[in-house]
Every structure is written in C-alpha cells, then in structure tokens.
Design a protein around this motif. Sequence first.
Motif, short mmCIF file in Angstrom:
data_model
loop_
_atom_site.label_atom_id
_atom_site.label_comp_id
_atom_site.label_asym_id
_atom_site.label_seq_id
_atom_site.Cartn_x
_atom_site.Cartn_y
_atom_site.Cartn_z
N ASP A 48 -82.23 33.84 25.27
CA ASP A 48 -82.56 34.56 26.50
C ASP A 48 -82.44 36.07 26.31
O ASP A 48 -83.32 36.84 26.71
CB ASP A 48 -81.65 34.11 27.64
CG ASP A 48 -81.91 32.68 28.09
OD1 ASP A 48 -83.03 32.19 27.87
OD2 ASP A 48 -80.99 32.06 28.65
N TYR A 77 -87.63 26.77 25.28
CA TYR A 77 -88.43 26.11 26.32
C TYR A 77 -88.69 27.05 27.50
O TYR A 77 -89.80 27.08 28.04
CB TYR A 77 -87.70 24.85 26.80
CG TYR A 77 -88.29 24.23 28.02
CD1 TYR A 77 -89.43 23.44 27.95
CD2 TYR A 77 -87.70 24.43 29.28
CE1 TYR A 77 -89.98 22.86 29.09
CE2 TYR A 77 -88.24 23.86 30.42
CZ TYR A 77 -89.38 23.08 30.32
OH TYR A 77 -89.92 22.51 31.45
N HIS A 78 -87.70 27.82 27.88
CA HIS A 78 -87.84 28.71 29.04
C HIS A 78 -88.64 29.97 28.72
O HIS A 78 -88.93 30.76 29.61
CB HIS A 78 -86.46 29.07 29.58
CG HIS A 78 -85.72 27.91 30.16
ND1 HIS A 78 -86.13 27.24 31.29
CD2 HIS A 78 -84.60 27.25 29.74
CE1 HIS A 78 -85.31 26.24 31.56
NE2 HIS A 78 -84.38 26.23 30.63
N HIS A 79 -88.96 30.17 27.44
CA HIS A 79 -89.75 31.34 27.04
C HIS A 79 -90.90 30.90 26.13
O HIS A 79 -91.28 31.61 25.20
CB HIS A 79 -88.86 32.35 26.30
CG HIS A 79 -87.69 32.82 27.10
ND1 HIS A 79 -87.78 33.84 28.02
CD2 HIS A 79 -86.40 32.40 27.11
CE1 HIS A 79 -86.60 34.04 28.58
NE2 HIS A 79 -85.74 33.18 28.04
#
Length: 205
Positions: A48, A77-79
């Motif tokens: 992150d 996954y979040h990026h």
Amino acid sequence: MKHIFIVNPDAGRHSATHRIREAVAACPEHDCIVIETKCPRDATHIVDECCERYEGPLRFYACGGDGTINEVAEGVYHHSNRASLGCYPCGSGNDFVKYYGGSHVFLDSFRAQLDAEERPIDLMRVNDRIAINITNFGFDTVVAKTMIAVKKKPIIGGRNAYTTGVIKALFTAMKNRCTVTADGEVLNPDGVMLFGTVACGRYVG
C-alpha cells in the motif's frame, strides 16, 4: 517498471535477505529495491505504501513462504490496475509455487521473472481478506498456528514445523463445531467436522 522485493526475514530457517540483495545487485539494468517486513500483515502495508509513493507499474516479489505470498497478494489485489505479483519462495512449505513446478522454478529464474509477462490468477475472498492459495478451518487451523509458534525452535521447528503442528492437532482438534451449507443444503447436520479446506491450488502442506 519498479521491482520491489518484500522479504520476510523470519521465513524458513535462515533469512534470505542477503542472497536476494546479491541477486538484485546482479541485475543493475532493472530498478529494484529490497524491503524487509517487521511484523505480521506488514507485507500488505508495504504494498500500500509503495503504491502511494511511486508512480507507474510496480511488481512486488513475495520473498518468504505461503503467508508472505498471501500478504503481498492481498496488497496487490487492491492495486491491481498497476501492481503485479512475483515470488522468491524461501519459506518452509511453499505450497503455492508447487502448482507451477516448485520452488526451484522460481529460484532458478530470478532474472526471467523481472522480464516476465503478467498472467491473471484466481483469488478467494474470505470476509474482508484475500486468500491466494487455500483457506482452512478446524484441524488445519491448529496446524498452522502451531507452525507459526514453533518455526524458529530447534528440532520441532523449521522444516519439521508442519509435522509438529499435525501432532498437536491430533490431540486437540479432532472434533470442531462447524456447520457447512452449500446451495441451501446443510452438509453435516451434526455440526461437527474434522476440518474444511477451500482451495484455488492443488497442494496443502
């Protein structure tokens, strides 16, 4: 592309940080940095932070065991619009990479990974978490917790940590309260089970 190696220094019997730094130094044509984790879930936070700090495409390499791979995968996954996942397996189990031929495939192709084409893989969502390979509950949960507790201890730790976990679970986790429902049908009406496994891959332990 910036290549970021996230190293879990507690994975396996010995830290792989030194040999990873040597491998990175042998590839000066690539923009690489090495960062060590300091605590559980730290690898996800590092992903992150790097995505906030750096622009452009980023490739993160999980340097550790299956736990490290899972943490890095959750961050990626979040990026996923500009982050991808690579692997330098140096843990005690390394189940995820067995699906692709085993640890040696990744360790012997360090430079090839830097230039490799990205391919999509399946992931699992477990509440608000992401799992890359497998989700266990019941017997296997006790095994996993025991492995973490003993992995640095002589004789019962290291590559023997999994066996130690199994032995403990045989005495403490043979009957677990859990009801499994699939498509509206209760599969175990007595509400007791040994363990449950939900997997994307083929290998466990």
